[in-house]
Motif scaffolding. Structure first.
Motif, PDB file in Angstrom:
ATOM      1  N   VAL A 227      46.089  69.881  25.660  1.00 15.80           N
ATOM      2  CA  VAL A 227      45.922  68.454  25.937  1.00 15.80           C
ATOM      3  C   VAL A 227      44.580  68.246  26.630  1.00 15.80           C
ATOM      4  CG1 VAL A 227      46.865  66.427  27.091  1.00 15.80           C
ATOM      5  CG2 VAL A 227      48.419  68.186  26.176  1.00 15.80           C
TER       6      VAL A 227
ATOM      7  N   ASP B 197      42.382  65.084  28.244  1.00 18.19           N
ATOM      8  CA  ASP B 197      42.316  63.668  28.616  1.00 18.19           C
ATOM      9  C   ASP B 197      43.445  62.860  27.989  1.00 18.19           C
ATOM     10  OD1 ASP B 197      40.050  64.184  30.110  1.00 18.19           O
ATOM     11  OD2 ASP B 197      38.681  63.687  28.465  1.00 18.19           O
ATOM     12  N   GLY B 198      44.632  63.439  27.995  1.00 14.98           N
ATOM     13  CA  GLY B 198      45.790  62.730  27.474  1.00 14.98           C
ATOM     14  C   GLY B 198      45.871  62.684  25.964  1.00 14.98           C
ATOM     15  N   ARG B 199      45.056  63.492  25.276  1.00 21.59           N
ATOM     16  CA  ARG B 199      45.043  63.510  23.809  1.00 21.59           C
ATOM     17  C   ARG B 199      45.396  64.894  23.294  1.00 21.59           C
ATOM     18  NH1 ARG B 199      42.402  59.067  21.379  1.00 21.59           N
ATOM     19  NH2 ARG B 199      42.294  57.415  22.933  1.00 21.59           N
TER      20      ARG B 199
ATOM     21  N   ALA C 110      45.426  62.142  18.717  1.00 21.36           N
ATOM     22  CA  ALA C 110      46.462  61.167  19.091  1.00 21.36           C
ATOM     23  C   ALA C 110      46.775  61.284  20.579  1.00 21.36           C
ATOM     24  CB  ALA C 110      47.729  61.399  18.272  1.00 21.36           C
ATOM     25  N   ARG C 111      47.366  60.229  21.120  1.00 23.55           N
ATOM     26  CA  ARG C 111      47.813  60.278  22.516  1.00 23.55           C
ATOM     27  C   ARG C 111      48.935  61.300  22.658  1.00 23.55           C
ATOM     28  NH1 ARG C 111      47.132  54.224  22.905  1.00 23.55           N
ATOM     29  NH2 ARG C 111      49.241  54.097  22.024  1.00 23.55           N
ATOM     30  N   GLU C 112      48.974  61.993  23.798  1.00 21.69           N
ATOM     31  CA  GLU C 112      50.007  63.002  24.031  1.00 21.69           C
ATOM     32  C   GLU C 112      51.398  62.378  23.971  1.00 21.69           C
ATOM     33  OE1 GLU C 112      51.358  66.273  27.437  1.00 21.69           O
ATOM     34  OE2 GLU C 112      49.892  64.692  27.891  1.00 21.69           O
ATOM     35  N   SER C 113      51.538  61.166  24.487  1.00 21.98           N
ATOM     36  CA  SER C 113      52.851  60.517  24.515  1.00 21.98           C
ATOM     37  C   SER C 113      53.351  60.168  23.120  1.00 21.98           C
ATOM     38  CB  SER C 113      52.788  59.249  25.376  1.00 21.98           C
ATOM     39  OG  SER C 113      51.794  58.362  24.875  1.00 21.98           O
ATOM     40  N   ASP C 114      52.441  60.002  22.164  1.00 18.38           N
ATOM     41  CA  ASP C 114      52.820  59.634  20.795  1.00 18.38           C
ATOM     42  C   ASP C 114      52.692  60.809  19.833  1.00 18.38           C
ATOM     43  OD1 ASP C 114      53.253  56.912  21.483  1.00 18.38           O
ATOM     44  OD2 ASP C 114      51.088  56.557  21.424  1.00 18.38           O
TER      45      ASP C 114
ATOM     46  N   ASP D 288      50.395  54.985  16.769  1.00 16.14           N
ATOM     47  CA  ASP D 288      49.476  55.147  17.905  1.00 16.14           C
ATOM     48  C   ASP D 288      48.227  54.331  17.595  1.00 16.14           C
ATOM     49  OD1 ASP D 288      47.688  55.895  19.856  1.00 16.14           O
ATOM     50  OD2 ASP D 288      47.792  58.047  19.462  1.00 16.14           O
TER      51      ASP D 288
ATOM     52  N   TRP E  30      35.664  65.133  19.538  1.00 18.33           N
ATOM     53  CA  TRP E  30      36.925  65.529  20.177  1.00 18.33           C
ATOM     54  C   TRP E  30      37.282  66.976  19.839  1.00 18.33           C
ATOM     55  CZ3 TRP E  30      39.882  63.708  23.933  1.00 18.33           C
ATOM     56  CH2 TRP E  30      39.779  62.353  24.301  1.00 18.33           C
TER      57      TRP E  30
ATOM     58  N   SER F   8      45.496  54.032  18.986  1.00 15.29           N
ATOM     59  CA  SER F   8      44.202  54.664  19.270  1.00 15.29           C
ATOM     60  C   SER F   8      43.957  55.911  18.420  1.00 15.29           C
ATOM     61  CB  SER F   8      44.128  55.047  20.753  1.00 15.29           C
ATOM     62  OG  SER F   8      45.095  56.039  21.059  1.00 15.29           O
TER      63      SER F   8
END
Length: 737
Positions: A495, A497-499, A444-448, A530, A59, A532
Motif C-alpha cells: 500500500v 499513500d492509501g493506494r 485503486a484506493r485500498e478501501s475499494d 472507485d 504510481w 479515483s
C-alpha cells in the motif's frame, strides 16, 4: 569602394565563410555516431504528463522502486514437456538471470526471473525476465537470445518477446539511420542532379552544402538532447536527415538557377552571384521561414513525440537556409562558370530575355522553349478547362481518404523486417494468456481494492487479476497446475499513500485492438466502484498515444494553415492569391493521402497506419508544397510588375518550371529514401510525402495554380497596389482571355 578593397573582400569573406562551415562540419560529423546515446524509442516517454497511463506509470515506480522492462522468454517444444525436464529449465532461468543488465534478485531470492512457468497444454514454458538497464535493452535482449541459442535442449525453440523484446527489435530496425539512410538519400540526389544539370562539379557543391547543413544541425540537436531540452527518437532522427538534405538541395537549386541566368547577363561572376543572391534571397528565406514556423506549430501538440519533432526539424531547416544562403554562394563565386562544366553558360552581351522561339506569339512566352512553352500555351488558350480538370483529378484521388485506417497498429506490426519478438508473441498467444508479462495496471484506493479487483476479474478479456504484493515469483513443478502469473496466493498487498496496484492479465495480445477495447471498458466501468481509479500499462499507453495523436490532428491543422496563410499574405502583398494557394495545397494533401490509403491497403497490404501519420504528412506536404508555390508566385509577381499579370504568370512558370520540377524530384527522392528503414511509420511517411511532392510539383504548381491565376487575372493580387495599378501593358494583356 576601391578595387583593392573589393579584391580583398573577395578573398577574405569566402575564406572565412568556408572555414566556419568546415569547423561546424568537423565537429558535427563525428556526432552522428553519438545520437543513439541521447535518443529514446520508449513509447511511454512521449506521452503527455496529463495522460492517464503516464500517471499510472508514475504510481508503478512508487510500488516497485524499479524501472525494469519485462522481457518474456517463451520456449516451445516439439512434444509435451515431461515434469523431469522442469529442473533443467529452472537452471535455464537462473542462467537468464545472470545476464548483464537483468535486474538483480532481492534478498532471499535466487533469481529475479519468474519461471519456468509451463503452459496448460504442456508444450511451452514461459519466463518473465526484468531488464533493469533500460538504456541497453537491445544489448541485453541480444544476450538473452544468445543464452537460448546455446542452452536450449534439442527439439525446443526459444524467443525473447514482450515489451523489452519488441523495443530491442525496433531499435535494431532504426540501426540503418546513421549510415544506410544517408547514403541512399545522398546517392539519389547526386544522380538526379547529374542527370538534370549534366555538370560534373555542381552536384558535389550542392551536396556539400546539404551535408554541411546536416552536420551543423546534428551538432545542435545532439547537445539539446544531451541537456534534456528536447526528446530525440529514431523516427525524428531519420526525418531530420532527410528533411535537411532535401530542403537544402531545394534552396540550392533555386539559387543555382538564378546564378545561371545572371551569368548569361553579366560578364563578372562576382556581379552574377550578387544579383542571383539578391533575387533568390526573398523566396528562399520566405520558404524556409514558412517551413520552420509550420514545424514549430507541432509544439502545440499534446503528444511529446510530435512536440519534440517540431524544434528538431526546425533546427535542420535553419541550417539548410544558412548553408544555401552563405556556403553555396561562396562556392559558386569561387568556381564561377566552371561549376556548370562542360556546359558553361555564355555571357550574352545584348541580352537574351525576349528572343522568340518560334510559333504563335503569346505575351510572356518569348524566349521560353520546350515543354514549358507548350504548358504555357495550354494555359493561355484554355485556362479554365485546365484548372477545373486538375481540381477534378485531385478530388477523385482524395476519395481514397475514406479507406484510410490511421488509428494505430499493433506493436508487432511496427517492424517490417523479420522480428524475433513478433514471432515470439504469436507463440506466446498460442500457449499462454497473450497478455502475460504486459498486464493492465490499475491503481485503486485500498478501501475499494477488493471491489475493484472483483469488477476487473468480471470484465470480458481479463484472464486473471491480483493485487500487487511485491516481487513474488510464481513457480510450478507440473505442467497444467495453474502456473500462470497471478495463480499463486499473494501475501499482504503493498500500500502506498492509501493506494494499491492491481495487475490484470489480458487474454489477448497487449498491443491488439481487442486489448485496447478492454482498457476502454475498464475505464468506463471501474469509476463506479472507485471514482479515483486509474488504468494504465502497455496497452493503455498505446491507446492514449493514438487518442492524443488524433486530437493533435484536429488542433494543429488549423494552426498551421493560419500561420502559412499569414506569411503568404505578407510575402505576396495579397489576400486572394494566398487563399487560393492554401486551398490548392490542402487539396493536393487530401489527394496524396487518398492515393496513399489505397496503396497501403491494396498494394502493400499494411495492417493500418500510426495515428500520427496524417499529421506528419500534413505538416511536411503543406509546408513543403507551399515552398514550390512561393518559388513560383514570387517570380510571377516579379514578372507581373514588369510586363503585366497574365504574361507574368506565363513567364514566371516558364523560367521556374525546370528548377522547381528538379527540386520536387530531389525532395521526393530524399523522402523516398526513408523506405530503406524497415519501420512501418517511416515507410508510410516516405510514400505519402514523396508521392505528394511529385503530385504538387507536376500537377498543382505546373497546371492548377498558374491556370487558375491566369483565369482570374490581375484580381489575383487583390487588394495590393499591383491589382489597383492601371498599367498599359497589363491592361492589354489581361484582356486576352
Amino acid at each position: 569602394m576601391s578595387s583593392t578593397s573589393t579584391r580583398w573582400l573577395r578573398v577574405v569573406v569566402p575564406v572565412l565563410l568556408i572555414l566556419v562551415w568546415l569547423v561546424l562540419a568537423g565537429f558535427g560529423g563525428p556526432t552522428f555516431g553519438k545520437l543513439s546515446g541521447v535518443s529514446s524509442n520508449d513509447q511511454a516517454a512521449f506521452l503527455p504528463a496529463s495522460a492517464e497511463s503516464t500517471t499510472v506509470q508514475d504510481w508503478q515506480k512508487r510500488f516497485t522502486d524499479s524501472n525494469a522492462i519485462p522481457a518474456i522468454v517463451v520456449v516451445q517444444a516439439d512434444a509435451k514437456i515431461p515434469a523431469s525436464d522442469l529442473a533443467r529449465y529452472a537452471q535455464l532461468g537462473e542462467r537468464l538471470g545472470e545476464v548483464d543488465g537483468v535486474q538483480k534478485p532481492e534478498s532471499g531470492q535466487a533469481t529475479s526471473v519468474a519461471g519456468p512457468i509451463p503452459s496448460e497444454d504442456g508444450k511451452a514454458i514461459e519466463f518473465i525476465v526484468p531488464i533493469a538497464d533500460s538504456d541497453e535493452v537491445k544489448t541485453v535482449v541480444a544476450d538473452l537470445r544468445g543464452v537460448l541459442k546455446d542452452e536450449l535442449p534439442d527439439g525446443a525453440q526459444g524467443w525473447v518477446t514482450g515489451p523489452a523484446g519488441l523495443t530491442a527489435d525496433l531499435v535494431s530496425a532504426f540501426g540503418g539511420i546513421d549510415g544506410i539512410l544517408l547514403l541512399v538519400a545522398v546517392a539519389a540526389v547526386f544522380v538526379i542532379l547529374l542527370l538534370v544539370y549534366r555538370a560534373l562539379l555542381l552536384p558535389f557543391l550542392v551536396l556539400l552544402t546539404s551535408v554541411f547543413a546536416l552536420c551543423a544541425a546534428i551538432l545542435v540537436v545532439y547537445f539539446f538532447a544531451l541537456w534534456g531540452w528536447i526528446k530525440l527518437s529514431g523516427q525524428s532522427q531519420g526525418i531530420l536527415s532527410i528533411l535537411v538534405i532535401g530542403a537544402a538541395t531545394d534552396y540550392s537549386l533555386l539559387l543555382v538557377a538564378r546564378y545561371r541566368e545572371a551569368l548569361e547577363q553579366n560578364a563578372s561572376r562576382w556581379t552574377a552571384i550578387l544579383r542571383a543572391w539578391k533575387a533568390a534571397f526573398e523566396p528562399i528565406l520566405a520558404s524556409g521561414v514558412t517551413v520552420i514556423i509550420a514545424l514549430l506549430c507541432l509544439l502545440f501538440s499534446d503528444l511529446n513525440s510530435n512536440k519534440s519533432l517540431g524544434p528538431i526539424a526546425a533546427i535542420g531547416i535553419v541550417f539548410s537556409l544558412l548553408s544555401a544562403l552563405t556556403l553555396l554562394p561562396t562556392l559558386l563565386a569561387v568556381f564561377g562558370r566552371a561549376v556548370f562544366w562542360p556546359f558553361r553558360p555564355k555571357y550574352a552581351e545584348h541580352g537574351h530575355e525576349h528572343r522568340h522561339a518560334g510559333g504563335e506569339q503569346v505575351p510572356g512566352l518569348a524566349g521560353i522553349r520546350g515543354i514549358w512553352r507548350r504548358v504555357g500555351m495550354l494555359i493561355a488558350r484554355r485556362p479554365r478547362v485546365t484548372w477545373i480538370v486538375s481540381c477534378l483529378l485531385l478530388a477523385a484521388c482524395a476519395l481514397g481518404l475514406t479507406q484510410l485506417k490511421a488509428n494505430g497498429v499493433e506493436q508487432t506490426d511496427l517492424v517490417l523486417s523479420q522480428s524475433d519478438a513478433a514471432d515470439g508473441q504469436k507463440v506466446l498467444a498460442e500457449h499462454f494468456d497473450a497478455g502475460s508479462g504486459s498486464p493492465v495496471l490499475i491503481v485503486a484506493r485500498e478501501s475499494d481494492a477488493d471491489a475493484v479487483l472483483t469488477a476487473t476479474e468480471k470484465t470480458d478479456g481479463i484472464a486473471s487479476a491480483t493485487i500487487y504484493a511485491g516481487n513474488v515469483r510464481p513457480q510450478s513443478t507440473q505442467p497444467g497446475e495453474g502456473g500462470r502469473p497471478g495463480a499463486a496466493p499473494a501475501p499482504e498487498p503493498i500500500v502506498k499513500d492509501g493506494r494499491v496496484l492491481i495487475q490484470a492479465t489480458l487474454d489477448s495480445e497487449p498491443d491488439s485492438a481487442q486489448a485496447e477495447q478492454v482498457v476502454r471498458e475498464l475505464r468506463e466501468t471501474l469509476p463506479s466502484t472507485d471514482s479515483s481509479v486509474l488504468v494504465g500499462g502497455v496497452t493503455a499507453i498505446a491507446l492514449d498515444t493514438n487518442v492524443t495523436a488524433q486530437s493533435d490532428l484536429a488542433k494543429i491543422i488549423p494552426i498551421v494553415l493560419g500561420v502559412i496563410l499569414l506569411i503568404l499574405m505578407l510575402l505576396l502583398r495579397s489576400i486572394l492569391a494566398p487563399v487560393l494557394l492554401i486551398g490548392s495545397v490542402v487539396l493536393s494533401y487530401a489527394a496524396a493521402l487518398g492515393v496513399s490509403a489505397l496503396v497501403f491497403n491494396h498494394v502493400f497490404g499494411f495492417p493500418g497506419a500510426d495515428a500520427a501519420v496524417p499529421l506528419f504528412g500534413f505538416v511536411f506536404l503543406v509546408a513543403l508544397g507551399v515552398d514550390y508555390n512561393i518559388f513560383l508566385m514570387t517570380r510571377v509577381r516579379e514578372e507581373s510588375l514588369r510586363i503585366g499579370t497574365r504574361p507574368g504568370i506565363l513567364r514566371g512558370l516558364g523560367v521556374t518550371g525546370s528548377v522547381i520540377t528538379s527540386a520536387g524530384i530531389v525532395l521526393a527522392a530524399t523522402f523516398a529514401a526513408l523506405a530503406v528503414i524497415p519501420i512501418l511509420f517511416l515507410v508510410q511517411i516516405a510514400f505519402i510525402v514523396a508521392f505528394g511532392v511529385l503530385l504538387d510539383t507536376v500537377l498543382v504548381r505546373s497546371l492548377l495554380v498558374p491556370a487558375l491565376s491566369y483565369d482570374i487575372g490581375r484580381a489575383i493580387w487583390w487588394p495590393s497596389r499591383l491589382w489597383r495599378e492601371d498599367r498599359v501593358h497589363s491592361t492589354a494583356a489581361d484582356t486576352v482571355v
